[in-house]
Motif scaffolding. Structure first.
Motif, PDB file in Angstrom:
ATOM      1  N   LEU A  73      25.976  33.203  30.805  1.00 21.65           N
ATOM      2  CA  LEU A  73      24.703  32.501  30.885  1.00 21.65           C
ATOM      3  C   LEU A  73      24.414  32.150  32.344  1.00 21.65           C
ATOM      4  N   PHE A  74      23.271  32.621  32.845  1.00 21.56           N
ATOM      5  CA  PHE A  74      22.848  32.370  34.219  1.00 21.56           C
ATOM      6  C   PHE A  74      21.629  31.465  34.226  1.00 21.56           C
ATOM      7  N   GLN A  75      21.539  30.621  35.226  1.00 26.25           N
ATOM      8  CA  GLN A  75      20.385  29.739  35.404  1.00 26.25           C
ATOM      9  C   GLN A  75      19.352  30.418  36.291  1.00 26.25           C
ATOM     10  N   ASP A  76      18.103  30.208  35.967  1.00 25.15           N
ATOM     11  CA  ASP A  76      16.979  30.640  36.795  1.00 25.15           C
ATOM     12  C   ASP A  76      17.209  30.195  38.242  1.00 25.15           C
ATOM     13  N   CYS A  77      16.994  31.103  39.192  1.00 24.21           N
ATOM     14  CA  CYS A  77      17.137  30.717  40.600  1.00 24.21           C
ATOM     15  C   CYS A  77      15.841  30.935  41.377  1.00 24.21           C
ATOM     16  N   ALA A  78      14.752  31.237  40.663  1.00 22.34           N
ATOM     17  CA  ALA A  78      13.487  31.501  41.334  1.00 22.34           C
ATOM     18  C   ALA A  78      12.569  30.283  41.368  1.00 22.34           C
ATOM     19  N   ASN A  79      12.827  29.308  40.524  1.00 19.25           N
ATOM     20  CA  ASN A  79      11.946  28.147  40.404  1.00 19.25           C
ATOM     21  C   ASN A  79      12.703  26.844  40.633  1.00 19.25           C
ATOM     22  N   LYS A  80      12.008  25.866  41.161  1.00 26.98           N
ATOM     23  CA  LYS A  80      12.578  24.531  41.346  1.00 26.98           C
ATOM     24  C   LYS A  80      11.694  23.526  40.644  1.00 26.98           C
ATOM     25  N   PRO A  81      12.143  22.819  39.638  1.00 25.60           N
ATOM     26  CA  PRO A  81      13.457  22.962  39.032  1.00 25.60           C
ATOM     27  C   PRO A  81      13.545  24.265  38.239  1.00 25.60           C
ATOM     28  N   PRO A  82      14.773  24.733  37.999  1.00 31.46           N
ATOM     29  CA  PRO A  82      14.946  25.961  37.216  1.00 31.46           C
ATOM     30  C   PRO A  82      14.335  25.781  35.835  1.00 31.46           C
ATOM     31  N   ASN A  83      13.654  26.815  35.343  1.00 28.74           N
ATOM     32  CA  ASN A  83      12.991  26.605  34.054  1.00 28.74           C
ATOM     33  C   ASN A  83      13.451  27.533  32.934  1.00 28.74           C
ATOM     34  N   PHE A  84      14.480  28.357  33.168  1.00 28.51           N
ATOM     35  CA  PHE A  84      14.996  29.180  32.078  1.00 28.51           C
ATOM     36  C   PHE A  84      16.450  29.561  32.328  1.00 28.51           C
ATOM     37  N   PHE A  85      17.103  30.038  31.250  1.00 34.46           N
ATOM     38  CA  PHE A  85      18.453  30.588  31.312  1.00 34.46           C
ATOM     39  C   PHE A  85      18.387  32.024  30.835  1.00 34.46           C
ATOM     40  N   VAL A  86      19.315  32.838  31.306  1.00 28.82           N
ATOM     41  CA  VAL A  86      19.411  34.243  30.929  1.00 28.82           C
ATOM     42  C   VAL A  86      20.805  34.474  30.352  1.00 28.82           C
ATOM     43  N   ALA A  87      20.888  35.068  29.159  1.00 20.67           N
ATOM     44  CA  ALA A  87      22.172  35.413  28.557  1.00 20.67           C
ATOM     45  C   ALA A  87      22.355  36.921  28.617  1.00 20.67           C
ATOM     46  N   VAL A  88      23.489  37.340  29.220  1.00 22.07           N
ATOM     47  CA  VAL A  88      23.771  38.761  29.392  1.00 22.07           C
ATOM     48  C   VAL A  88      25.100  39.096  28.711  1.00 22.07           C
ATOM     49  N   ALA A  89      25.061  40.085  27.809  1.00 23.98           N
ATOM     50  CA  ALA A  89      26.266  40.545  27.123  1.00 23.98           C
ATOM     51  C   ALA A  89      26.917  41.653  27.939  1.00 23.98           C
ATOM     52  N   ILE A  90      28.227  41.695  27.874  1.00 24.27           N
ATOM     53  CA  ILE A  90      28.990  42.715  28.593  1.00 24.27           C
ATOM     54  C   ILE A  90      29.217  43.892  27.659  1.00 24.27           C
TER      55      ILE A  90
END
Length: 123
Positions: A73-90
């Motif tokens: 799970l990664f946090q948004d790094c484009a917005n302040k404050p961050p407004n979304f999370f991204v879940a990536v499966a391996i």
């Protein structure tokens, strides 16, 4: 292992290869976007470029290994404050972005202008 992570050291150490793998997949365009994720991106008006940027450079929030695939799970790094999370499966040769979601205030707390943390559960 990139330093932008809020994982506890034992978890960081256990999953460092998986996190590096996913970030490398994002850098080499080996991240696929699931249909579900595409629908969520569209519904929530999140730019696909922000999703990729968050996988490449966002804070690692969690590793989820309780289902068939390990997900990071990664946090948004484009917005302040961050407004979304991204879940990536391996997957074996690529990363699969399975969903993006907005932080639920019942589960997450914004600790500063740029960092979400999961709320502690009182048992």
């Amino acid at each position: 292992m990139p330093s932008n992570s809020i994982l506890p050291e034992p978890v960081k150490n256990k999953y460092s290869q998986e996190i590096i793998f996913i970030r490398n997949c994002a850098k080499s365009n080996q991240i696929k976007i699931s249909d579900h994720c595409n629908r969520k991106i569209s519904k929530r008006k999140i730019r696909l470029s922000d999703v990729y940027e968050s996988i490449r450079n966002g804070v690692v929030m969690e590793v989820q290994d309780f289902e068939r695939d390990v997900k990071v799970l990664f946090q948004d790094c484009a917005n302040k404050p961050p407004n979304f999370f991204v879940a990536v499966a391996i997957k074996s040769t690529f990363g699969l972005c399975v969903t993006v979601y907005l932080p639920d205030p019942e589960k997450w707390v914004l600790e500063s202008s740029d960092q979400w943390r999961r709320k502690k559960v009182n048992v």
